[in-house]
Design a protein around this motif. Structure first.
Motif, PDB file in Angstrom:
ATOM      1  N   ASP A 482       0.728  -0.671   0.552  1.00 55.21           N
ATOM      2  CA  ASP A 482       0.178  -0.171  -0.204  1.00 55.21           C
ATOM      3  C   ASP A 482       0.913   1.142  -0.019  1.00 55.21           C
ATOM      4  O   ASP A 482       1.774   1.599   0.495  1.00 55.21           O
ATOM      5  CB  ASP A 482      -0.714   0.218   1.582  1.00 55.21           C
ATOM      6  CG  ASP A 482      -1.535  -0.891   1.456  1.00 55.21           C
ATOM      7  OD1 ASP A 482      -2.299  -1.141  -0.068  1.00 55.21           O
ATOM      8  OD2 ASP A 482      -2.063  -1.623   2.499  1.00 55.21           O
ATOM      9  N   LYS A 483       0.001   2.443  -0.414  1.00 53.40           N
ATOM     10  CA  LYS A 483       1.032   3.736  -0.597  1.00 53.40           C
ATOM     11  C   LYS A 483       1.470   4.300   0.814  1.00 53.40           C
ATOM     12  O   LYS A 483       0.127   4.177   1.206  1.00 53.40           O
ATOM     13  CB  LYS A 483       1.105   4.351  -1.702  1.00 53.40           C
ATOM     14  CG  LYS A 483       1.723   4.856  -3.001  1.00 53.40           C
ATOM     15  CD  LYS A 483       0.852   5.519  -3.805  1.00 53.40           C
ATOM     16  CE  LYS A 483       1.372   6.728  -3.488  1.00 53.40           C
ATOM     17  NZ  LYS A 483       1.180   8.125  -4.250  1.00 53.40           N
ATOM     18  N   VAL A 484       2.255   4.796   0.985  1.00 54.57           N
ATOM     19  CA  VAL A 484       2.860   5.258   2.347  1.00 54.57           C
ATOM     20  C   VAL A 484       2.619   6.978   1.860  1.00 54.57           C
ATOM     21  O   VAL A 484       3.127   7.649   0.460  1.00 54.57           O
ATOM     22  CB  VAL A 484       3.785   4.846   2.722  1.00 54.57           C
ATOM     23  CG1 VAL A 484       3.980   5.874   3.670  1.00 54.57           C
ATOM     24  CG2 VAL A 484       3.703   3.767   3.597  1.00 54.57           C
ATOM     25  N   ASP A 485       1.797   7.516   1.852  1.00 58.61           N
ATOM     26  CA  ASP A 485       1.677   9.088   1.288  1.00 58.61           C
ATOM     27  C   ASP A 485       2.847  10.339   2.066  1.00 58.61           C
ATOM     28  O   ASP A 485       3.084   9.863   3.362  1.00 58.61           O
ATOM     29  CB  ASP A 485      -0.109   9.828   2.451  1.00 58.61           C
ATOM     30  CG  ASP A 485      -1.324   8.941   1.908  1.00 58.61           C
ATOM     31  OD1 ASP A 485      -0.868   8.451   1.125  1.00 58.61           O
ATOM     32  OD2 ASP A 485      -2.282   8.606   2.788  1.00 58.61           O
ATOM     33  N   ALA A 486       3.392  11.187   1.550  1.00 60.63           N
ATOM     34  CA  ALA A 486       3.482  11.872   0.815  1.00 60.63           C
ATOM     35  C   ALA A 486       3.389  13.130   2.773  1.00 60.63           C
ATOM     36  O   ALA A 486       1.840  13.405   2.947  1.00 60.63           O
ATOM     37  CB  ALA A 486       3.275  13.174   0.455  1.00 60.63           C
TER      38      ALA A 486
END
Ligand code: PRX
Length: 712
Positions: A482-486
Motif C-alpha cells: 500500500d502507498k505511504v502518503d507524502a
C-alpha cells in the motif's frame, strides 16, 4: 503507529515495525535558494523541462538524453518491455562509448584538457591530458588488448586499479572494442578482487605495481598474486596480468613478476605506439561494464550496465543535474572503483566534452587544505564528494576553505544521508555561500541519479535529496504494497514505478537473483510485459515530506556503511568464520564521528579454544585480507555465547545496542536472555576502561543503531 503499520509482518522479536518504517526524525529544515548567477548560466533553467519529462511523455522523453550522443545507427524502439523486467532501451541503435567520450570531441576540442590528473605527492607534476592525447593513449592500449591478449568483444576484463589516468584509458580502450570492464575498487584486498574475477570469469587482470596513498608508495601488485590465487581456487584461471608501472621503468612492488603471466604494460607498449583502432559499433543493449555491489547475503552482485541506455542516462543527468558545460573544470573526488566514478568522473563528463579532474590520494594528505589548493590551482568550478569526506575535512580543517581563492558554482553530495549541520558547513564554508548544492540519491544498480533537486529550478533543503529526478516516478510502499502518503511522517520502502535508461540490465550470471532482489516484492503479475506491473524495489527506506522531497534512510537490509563504503554483514562474518578457532560471528556498526560507522565484530569460539589476543588479531587480519583495510574492525569481542532468537538467529540489533551504549530493546523473547547482561557488562566496562564510551548519540544516530538488524 498507524493502522497501516499495524498490519505489517510481526517479526520473531515481537515488534511490528520494519526497519523501513522507522523514520529519522530530523527537524524539517528551511529552503535555500540557488544564486541568481547560477540560474543565469544553468543548462536547465526553463521549467518546461518538467513537462517534457512528465509521465505522459514517458518513455519517449528519454530520447532527449539519447540525442545527446552520437549514434552509428538510430534506434527503432525507445523501450522494449517484452522480456520484463529485463528492460531494453534504444533497441536497434548502435554506438560506441569510447567514440562518444573522446573521438567526437576532437574536431573542435582536440587540445582541450580531458583529464587533469593530480598525483598525491604535492611536489609531483600535475598531468594534463588533452582529448587528443587521451585518444592516442586509448587507441594504443586498445591495440595492445587486441594484439597481446585474446580478449574479444563481449569478454570481461577485470581491473584492480588505483586512481591514475591509466584507469580511464583502459576502461575506454575496452569500451572501444566492446570488451566489458569490471573495475574492482583498488583499496579492496586481493582476495576480494579474486572473488570478483571468478564471478565474472575474467581471464585477464589489469593492475598497477603501486600508488601513493597517505604519503606512502603502496605495494599493489602483491594483491594481484592473491587475486589470481583466489580466482584459481574458485576454478577460474587468469592467463595474463597486465601491470602498469606508476613510474615507468621502475618497479614499485616487492612481488616478483611471474614469467609468462605478468607483463609490464610500458614494455609491451613499444609495439603499439601510434596505432589506431576503429571503435566497434555496439548494439545499445550490449553490456558496457560490470560493477560489483556488496550485499548482505551470498556473493557480491555484479551489476551489468548497458552501453546506450547507461551512456544516455549519465550524459543527460551530467548535463542537467551536474550542470556540466564543456568549459567547466569539474572535479568529482570519488574513486573510479565505485559507480560514482564510472558515471560522474569518466562517462558523463567526458561524453559532454568537459575537463574532468582526477586526484590520486587521500583528500587530507598532507593536510586538510589539499582539496582547496587543488581547486584553487586548477580553477575547479564544480565539486562532487561524499558526506564522509565532508565530515573529515570539517573535523580536520574547519577553517581551511577560507584560506584559498577558489570558487565553486556547483557542489554535489552523494552516497549517504548528510546531516543538516554538515550540509550547512559544506554550503557556507566550502561553497562560500555561493554554490548551489545537489544531494543526489542513487545506487550502483541505477547507473545515475534517481533523487535530486534540479539545481536552478528547485530550492535545496538540507537533509533531503529533493524530489525525484526528471523521468523518474517513485512511490513509497509499505510491506503490504500500500502507498505511504507524502507528509504522513511515515517511512516505507522507496520504489521506482518505471524503468529508466540507466537501470542495470541484470546481475551478472544470476538473472533469478536480479528478479528476486529488485522486483519480486512488489510485482503485480510475473507474466506481465507492462512496466506498470514491475515497480523497482530500491531496498532503501525513505520518507516523503509534504513538499514532495524525499529523505532517504538507508538500506533496509543489514549493510554497515563505513565512510560511504557499504560492507555486507554476511561478508564480514564469513571472513571471521575462516579463522579456524571461530564458531560464530556477528558484525555490527558502531557510530563513529568521522566514518559514519565503524565495524565491531562479536565472535564465539569453538569448544575447548581459549580466548586470546592472538585470535582477535587473526580475525582482524582475516577481514583485512578478505575484504580490505576499510573493513578492519574497531574491536573484536570474544563472547561465550551470542544472544539468539528461539529459531537460532543471532540478534545483531541487541549486540549493536551494547556496542553503542544504547537500549538493546525487548529481550524477553530470546532463547538466552541472560547472556545479554554478561556481554554488556564485559564489553562496556572494557570500552569505558579504554576511554571509548561514545558521546551521547543524536536522535538520528540512535534511530540508525536501533533499526540495524531489524530486517533479520
Ligand atoms: O542507501 C542509499 C545510500 O547508498 C546506497 C547506494 O550505495 P552504492 O550502491 O554504493 O552507491 C553509492 C553512490 C551512488 C543507497 O541505496 N545513498 C546513496 N546516495 C544517498 C544515499 N542515502 C542518502 N542520501 C543520498 N544522497
Amino acid at each position: 503507529m498507524s493502522p497501516k503499520n499495524a498490519k505489517g509482518p510481526v517479526d520473531l522479536e515481537g515488534t511490528a515495525a520494519t526497519e523501513a518504517q522507522i523514520a529519522v526524525h530530523w527537524r524539517e529544515e528551511g529552503y535555500f535558494y540557488p544564486p541568481a548567477k547560477f540560474i543565469g548560466q544553468a543548462n536547465a533553467s526553463d521549467p518546461g523541462i518538467f513537462d517534457r519529462f512528465s509521465e505522459k511523455n514517458y518513455p519517449e522523453c528519454f530520447n532527449e538524453y539519447a540525442d545527446l550522443l552520437s549514434w552509428d545507427q538510430y534506434w527503432h524502439t525507445t523501450l522494449d518491455t517484452s522480456n520484463a523486467p529485463f528492460w531494453k532501451w534504444f533497441v536497434g541503435g548502435k554506438l560506441n562509448a569510447s567514440y562518444n567520450c573522446v573521438d567526437r570531441h576532437l574536431a573542435k576540442d582536440r587540445n582541450k584538457p580531458a583529464i587533469i590528473w593530480v598525483p598525491e605527492p604535492e611536489d609531483a607534476d600535475t598531468q594534463v591530458i588533452t582529448y587528443q592525447e587521451l585518444y592516442m593513449r586509448i587507441n594504443e592500449f586498445a591495440a595492445l588488448l587486441n594484439g597481446f591478449t585474446d580478449l574479444r568483444t563481449g569478454d570481461v576484463a577485470t581491473f584492480h586499479m588505483p586512481m591514475v589516468p591509466e584507469l580511464p584509458v583502459a576502461m575506454l580502450a575496452c569500451a572501444r572494442l566492446g570488451i566489458i570492464h569490471s573495475q574492482v575498487f583498488g583499496g579492496f584486498s586481493g582476495a576480494a578482487c579474486g572473488g570478483r574475477i571468478a564471478d565474472s570469469k575474467s581471464r585477464v587482470l589489469i593492475t598497477m605495481d603501486g600508488y601513493y596513498r597517505n604519503g606512502e608508495l603502496v605495494d599493489h601488485k602483491v594483491k594481484a598474486d592473491e587475486a589470481v590465487a583466489r580466482a584459481l581456487e574458485e576454478g577460474v584461471v587468469v592467463e595474463k596480468v597486465l601491470v602498469f608501472r606508476r613510474r615507468p621503468g621502475e618497479y614499485a612492488s616487492q612481488s616478483p613478476m611471474v614469467p609468462g603471466r605478468d607483463f609490464f604494460v610500458d614494455e609491451l607498449m613499444a609495439d603499439y605506439r601510434g596505432q589506431i583502432v576503429e571503435p566497434v559499433s555496439m548494439p545499445a543493449e550490449a553490456p558496457l561494464f560490470i560493477m560489483y555491489s556488496s550485499g548482505t547475503t551470498g556473493r557480491p552482485k555484479g551489476c551489468q550496465h548497458s552501453t546506450g541506455g547507461y551512456l544516455a542516462y549519465v550524459t543527460g543527468t551530467s548535463k542537467y543535474y551536474q550542470d556540466i558545460h564543456p568549459e567547466d573544470t569539474y572535479w568529482c573526488a570519488a574513486d573510479i572503483g565505485w559507480i560514482t566514478g564510472h558515471s560522474y568522473i569518466v562517462y558523463g563528463p567526458l561524453s559532454l566534452g568537459t575537463t574532468s579532474v582526477m586526484y590520486e590520494g587521500l583528500p587530507t594528505y598532507p593536510d586538510a587544505g589539499r582539496p582547496w589548493r587543488i581547486a584553487e590551482r586548477l580553477g575547479v568550478t564544480t565539486f562532487h564528494t561524499a558526506p564522509t569526506t565532508i565530515r573529515m575535512l570539517r573535523k580536520l580543517g574547519p577553517d581551511e576553505p577560507a584560506k584559498y581563492n577558489y570558487h565553486f558554482k556547483h557542489m554535489t553530495t552523494v552516497g549517504e544521508p548528510i546531516e543538516p549541520d554538515v550540509w550547512r558547513w559544506y554550503h557556507d564554508v566550502v561553497g562560500k555561500g555561493d554554490a548551489v548544492i545537489v544531494d543526489t540519491w542513487w545506487q550502483t544498480e541505477n547507473g545515475g541519479f534517481l533523487g535530486s533537486t534540479l539545481p536552478a529550478l528547485h530550492p535545496m533543503k538540507p537533509g533531503s535529496c529533493g524530489p525525484a529526478v526528471i523521468g523518474i516516478f517513485p512511490e513509497i510502499l509499505d510491506e503490504n504494497g500500500d502507498k505511504v502518503d507524502a507528509g504522513s511522517g511515515i517511512a516505507g520502502n522507496i520504489c521506482i514505478r518505471n524503468p529508466w535508461p540507466g537501470i542495470f540490465q541484470t546481475i551478472w550470471g544470476d538473472p533469478d537473483r536480479f528478479v528476486k532482489t529488485y522486483y519480486e516484492k512488489y510485482n503485480k503479475d510475473p507474466k506481465s510485459t507492462d512496466w506498470r506491473d514491475w515497480p523497482y524495489f530500491a531496498n532503501d527506506g525513505a520518507m516523503q515530506a509534504g513538499d514532495g522531497y524525499y529523505r532517504i534512510l538507508g538500506r533496509v537490509d543489514d549493510v554497515i556503511n563505513v565512510s560511504g563504503h557499504r560492507l555486507g554483514t554476511k561478508e564480514l562474518e564469513s571472513a571471521c568464520l575462516m579463522v579456524e578457532e571461530v564458531a560464530e560471528a556477528a558484525a555490527v556498526p558502531v557510530v563513529d564521528q568521522v566514518r559514519g560507522h565503524a565495524v565491531e565484530m562479536y565472535i564465539s569460539l569453538k569448544p575447548g579454544v581459549e580466548a586470546s589476543p592472538a585470535i582477535q588479531n587473526k580475525v582482524s587480519q582475516m577481514i583485512e585480507t578478505e575484504i580490505g583495510k576499510i573493513a578492519r574492525p574497531k574491536n573484536v569481542w570474544i563472547v561465550s555465547d551470542m544472544p539468539k532468537t528461539r529459531s537460532g538467529k543471532i540478534m545483531r540489533r541487541v549486540i549493536a545496542g551494547i556496542s553503542n551504549f544504547t537500549d538493546v530493546g525487548d529481550i524477553t523473547t530470546l532463547a538466552n536472555p541472560d547472556v545479554v547482561n554478561d556481554i554488556r557488562h564485559f564489553v562496556q566496562s572494557e570500552k569505558v576502561a579504554h576511554g571509548d564510551e561514545p558521546r551521547e548519540l543524536t536522535e538520528e544516530e540512535l534511530k540508525a543503531v536501533k533499526s540495524f538488524g531489524h530486517a533479520e
